[in-house]
Design a protein around this motif. Structure first.
Motif, mmCIF file in Angstrom:
data_model
loop_
_atom_site.group_PDB
_atom_site.id
_atom_site.type_symbol
_atom_site.label_atom_id
_atom_site.label_comp_id
_atom_site.label_asym_id
_atom_site.label_seq_id
_atom_site.Cartn_x
_atom_site.Cartn_y
_atom_site.Cartn_z
ATOM 1 N N ILE A 129 0.866 -1.183 0.000
ATOM 2 C CA ILE A 129 0.000 0.000 0.000
ATOM 3 C C ILE A 129 0.895 1.223 0.000
ATOM 4 N N ASN A 130 0.440 2.221 -0.717
ATOM 5 C CA ASN A 130 1.262 3.388 -0.952
ATOM 6 C C ASN A 130 0.471 4.655 -0.639
ATOM 7 N N ASP A 131 1.101 5.570 0.064
ATOM 8 C CA ASP A 131 0.489 6.878 0.282
ATOM 9 C C ASP A 131 1.260 7.877 -0.569
ATOM 10 N N ILE A 132 0.530 8.703 -1.294
ATOM 11 C CA ILE A 132 1.178 9.602 -2.230
ATOM 12 C C ILE A 132 0.679 11.024 -2.022
ATOM 13 N N GLU A 133 1.621 11.936 -1.972
ATOM 14 C CA GLU A 133 1.276 13.361 -1.922
ATOM 15 C C GLU A 133 2.034 14.043 -3.050
ATOM 16 N N THR A 134 1.297 14.683 -3.934
ATOM 17 C CA THR A 134 1.948 15.348 -5.071
ATOM 18 C C THR A 134 1.427 16.768 -5.212
ATOM 19 N N GLU A 135 2.237 17.580 -5.841
ATOM 20 C CA GLU A 135 1.829 18.945 -6.176
ATOM 21 C C GLU A 135 2.369 19.254 -7.562
ATOM 22 N N LEU A 136 1.573 19.972 -8.326
ATOM 23 C CA LEU A 136 2.015 20.372 -9.663
ATOM 24 C C LEU A 136 1.813 21.871 -9.810
ATOM 25 N N ASP A 137 2.914 22.574 -10.026
ATOM 26 C CA ASP A 137 2.852 24.009 -10.313
ATOM 27 C C ASP A 137 2.925 24.172 -11.820
ATOM 28 N N VAL A 138 1.818 24.643 -12.398
ATOM 29 C CA VAL A 138 1.742 24.786 -13.848
ATOM 30 C C VAL A 138 2.234 26.186 -14.217
ATOM 31 N N ALA A 139 3.273 26.227 -15.046
ATOM 32 C CA ALA A 139 3.923 27.511 -15.323
ATOM 33 C C ALA A 139 3.012 28.459 -16.095
ATOM 34 N N ILE A 140 2.211 27.935 -17.000
ATOM 35 C CA ILE A 140 1.514 28.804 -17.945
ATOM 36 C C ILE A 140 0.516 29.736 -17.260
ATOM 37 N N ASP A 141 -0.097 29.307 -16.182
ATOM 38 C CA ASP A 141 -1.113 30.136 -15.536
ATOM 39 C C ASP A 141 -0.899 30.297 -14.040
ATOM 40 N N GLY A 142 0.130 29.661 -13.528
ATOM 41 C CA GLY A 142 0.341 29.720 -12.086
ATOM 42 C C GLY A 142 -0.633 28.858 -11.303
ATOM 43 N N VAL A 143 -1.261 27.901 -11.989
ATOM 44 C CA VAL A 143 -2.201 27.007 -11.304
ATOM 45 C C VAL A 143 -1.417 26.035 -10.426
ATOM 46 N N HIS A 144 -1.952 25.772 -9.251
ATOM 47 C CA HIS A 144 -1.264 24.915 -8.287
ATOM 48 C C HIS A 144 -2.183 23.745 -7.950
ATOM 49 N N LEU A 145 -1.802 22.546 -8.360
ATOM 50 C CA LEU A 145 -2.633 21.364 -8.138
ATOM 51 C C LEU A 145 -2.053 20.556 -6.984
ATOM 52 N N VAL A 146 -2.892 20.230 -6.030
ATOM 53 C CA VAL A 146 -2.458 19.472 -4.857
ATOM 54 C C VAL A 146 -3.216 18.145 -4.841
ATOM 55 N N ASN A 147 -2.521 17.082 -4.532
ATOM 56 C CA ASN A 147 -3.140 15.760 -4.579
ATOM 57 C C ASN A 147 -2.635 14.904 -3.422
ATOM 58 N N ASP A 148 -3.547 14.254 -2.754
ATOM 59 C CA ASP A 148 -3.190 13.346 -1.656
ATOM 60 C C ASP A 148 -4.029 12.092 -1.840
ATOM 61 N N ASP A 149 -3.371 10.968 -2.028
ATOM 62 C CA ASP A 149 -4.125 9.761 -2.354
ATOM 63 C C ASP A 149 -3.353 8.543 -1.836
ATOM 64 N N ASP A 150 -4.021 7.429 -1.795
ATOM 65 C CA ASP A 150 -3.300 6.196 -1.486
ATOM 66 C C ASP A 150 -3.814 5.089 -2.387
ATOM 67 N N ALA A 151 -3.017 4.067 -2.514
ATOM 68 C CA ALA A 151 -3.392 2.999 -3.438
ATOM 69 C C ALA A 151 -2.787 1.685 -2.999
ATOM 70 N N VAL A 152 -3.507 0.635 -3.290
ATOM 71 C CA VAL A 152 -2.972 -0.716 -3.124
ATOM 72 C C VAL A 152 -2.249 -1.071 -4.421
ATOM 73 N N TYR A 153 -1.098 -1.671 -4.305
ATOM 74 C CA TYR A 153 -0.414 -2.138 -5.503
ATOM 75 C C TYR A 153 0.066 -3.559 -5.287
ATOM 76 N N GLY A 154 0.351 -4.206 -6.376
ATOM 77 C CA GLY A 154 0.839 -5.560 -6.293
ATOM 78 C C GLY A 154 1.525 -5.951 -7.579
ATOM 79 N N GLY A 155 2.058 -7.158 -7.588
ATOM 80 C CA GLY A 155 2.708 -7.563 -8.816
ATOM 81 C C GLY A 155 3.439 -8.874 -8.681
ATOM 82 N N LEU A 156 4.059 -9.243 -9.779
ATOM 83 C CA LEU A 156 4.857 -10.463 -9.850
ATOM 84 C C LEU A 156 6.218 -10.113 -10.418
ATOM 85 N N GLY A 157 7.219 -10.886 -10.020
ATOM 86 C CA GLY A 157 8.550 -10.654 -10.556
ATOM 87 C C GLY A 157 9.266 -11.954 -10.833
ATOM 88 N N ILE A 158 10.225 -11.841 -11.713
ATOM 89 C CA ILE A 158 11.058 -12.996 -12.018
ATOM 90 C C ILE A 158 12.498 -12.508 -12.026
#
Lengths: 238, 226
Positions: free
Chosen positions: A178-207
């Motif tokens: 399980i992963n907790d993620i916090e991201t922010e994106l500052d968009v240069a063209i308009d000065g828009v500031h996007l904030v994101n806080d989310d979590d997700a289950v992940y899984g997988g297989l490897g060899i």
């Protein structure tokens, strides 16, 4: 089987409608997870203290970055590299880390620091492990528009468990976390500031194929129901 | 024997391995369906909050572009907040009338770089929503629960009007794109109060009584657009 189905099929029941905020959040999640500090290795237990230098390569899936009706003609790198190191103690403890000091790569400048701490235990040909990871950094470059410098910052924390079975030089393994993620994106063209806080289950297989000095790993990851990606990893052991 | 296991493992891996991302890029925008006459209370308020209010909010939010005007489309009334006149949804009629839902409108000289709304990267309007907003604009952007305006005092209205007439002209015919001819059907109490603060830049809001006085005078002017 249900887990496999959940992890390895994109849901047919995706949103039927999406606001700009939902589209932007989804994109931030995807880019945040693609740069996450995943294990990219089987939970191997070593019989002596071992140092590993590892190169991870994450091929980027095709990503439609359209938000609203804005078609973005930005071309991000097709493969994202990550150089990392690990030390394995013979009691099963593992400590790893990675650092990128603001390197320019195909028009983007990435800076991050990542650490991982794990513990592994073997039972004959079987082994298992638990691992925690943390990555914090930013990517500067043309994320939403060519010739502009947007800034994407991210902080991911995750914990995962894995189980492996070894046959001579080959090891197959699976993991879930399980992963907790916090991201922010500052968009240069308009000065828009996007904030994101989310979590997700992940899984997988490897060899993994390993010799005394070298190990080659291929990992398939799936995050929730909207991102699947591969990590290819090459490790040299001292 | 182990070769069989490894071969099976490789086979399973080759079947499941893939790289894909579902970004929601192809999903259409959500739609606010308005039945009956569009008013702020009947659908338009909800629509504006969903598709405009995340940028046009006061104080400006994280999603607001740097050059966003002092405007809050999550509320109907233009109001004074501290030292700032903040436009509400009641100020939108003339922008929609001039076609801002189709192209950039630079008529009113309020912003340095006029752009079509919603912006390309914003949540888009559906055709039905656009039609509803245009119909709402044509109806003089009603809130939906207005009481019939009081008769008003013609003389008192005439004393206030010069603050409006300096741009709209003595008879309401306007001087330029900046201050166009007043549309008779749009001389409502809410519009008068909105224009007083937002366009005339006054520091004190009009009372309903003063707006009624002003309205009673404006509708007698000779050069209004019918």
């Amino acid at each position: 089987m249900r887990l496999l189905f959940m992890f390895f099929t994109l849901s047919c029941l995706a949103y039927s409608q999406a606001t700009f905020q939902e589209q932007a959040q989804r994109l931030q999640n995807i880019f945040g997870y693609l740069i996450d500090f995943r294990a990219a290795a089987a939970p191997t237990v070593f019989d002596k203290t071992t140092l590993e230098v590892v190169l991870d390569l994450t091929p980027q899936p095709s990503i439609d970055t359209r938000v609203g009706i804005k078609e973005e003609d930005v071309e991000p790198p097709e493969v994202v590299p990550k150089l990392r190191g690990r030390i394995h103690l013979k009691n099963g403890l593992m400590l790893g880390g990675a650092y990128a000091p603001g390197l320019d790569f195909e028009g983007y400048k990435a800076e991050f620091v990542a650490v991982e701490l794990g513990w592994r235990k073997s039972f004959g040909a079987w082994s298992g492990g638990i691992r925690g990871s943390y990555i914090d950094g930013d990517v500067e470059g043309p994320i939403t528009e060519v010739d502009l410098d947007d800034l994407f910052t991210f902080t991911n924390m995750g914990v995962d468990v894995s189980v492996a079975r070894t046959w001579n030089a080959w090891t197959g393994y699976g993991f879930v976390g399980i992963n907790d993620i916090e991201t922010e994106l500052d968009v240069a063209i308009d000065g828009v500031h996007l904030v994101n806080d989310d979590d997700a289950v992940y899984g997988g297989l490897g060899i993994q194929w390993a010799s005394k000095r070298w190990a080659f790993t291929l990992e398939q990851h799936a995050t929730d129901d909207y991102l699947q990606h591969l990590i290819v990893s090459v490790a040299f052991r001292f | 024997m182990y070769r069989t296991y490894v071969a099976c493992m490789c086979l399973v891996f080759s079947v499941i391995s893939c790289s894909d991302a579902d970004t929601l890029a192809d999903e259409p925008p959500p739609e606010v369906v308005i039945s009956g006459t569009p008013t702020y209370s009947n659908g338009v308020g909800e629509l504006l909050a969903l598709k405009c209010g995340y940028c046009h909010v006061f104080p400006a939010g994280d999603l607001s572009p740097d050059n966003v005007p002092d405007m809050d489309l999550n509320l109907y009334e233009t109001r004074r907040v501290g030292e700032v006149n903040v436009a509400g949804a009641d100020s939108l009629g003339r922008w929609i009338h001039e076609g801002i839902l189709d192209h950039a409108v630079d008529k009113f000289k309020l912003i340095a770089s006029p752009r079509r709304m919603p912006l390309d990267y914003g949540t888009q309007l559906t055709n039905r929503e656009k039609d509803a907003l245009e119909a709402w604009s044509d109806l003089a952007t009603p809130r939906g629960d207005e009481v019939p305006p009081a008769a008003g005092n013609l003389q008192a209205g005439a004393e206030i009007y010069p603050a409006c007439g300096s741009c709209h002209g003595d008879e309401g015919g306007g001087f330029s794109d900046f201050a166009p001819k007043i549309r008779r059907s749009h001389v409502t109490i809410s519009k008068i109060k909105s224009m007083w603060l937002y366009r005339a830049g006054q520091f004190t809001p009009l009372t309903d009584s003063q707006a009624a006085d002003l309205r009673s005078y404006i509708v007698t002017l000779d050069d209004l657009e019918d």
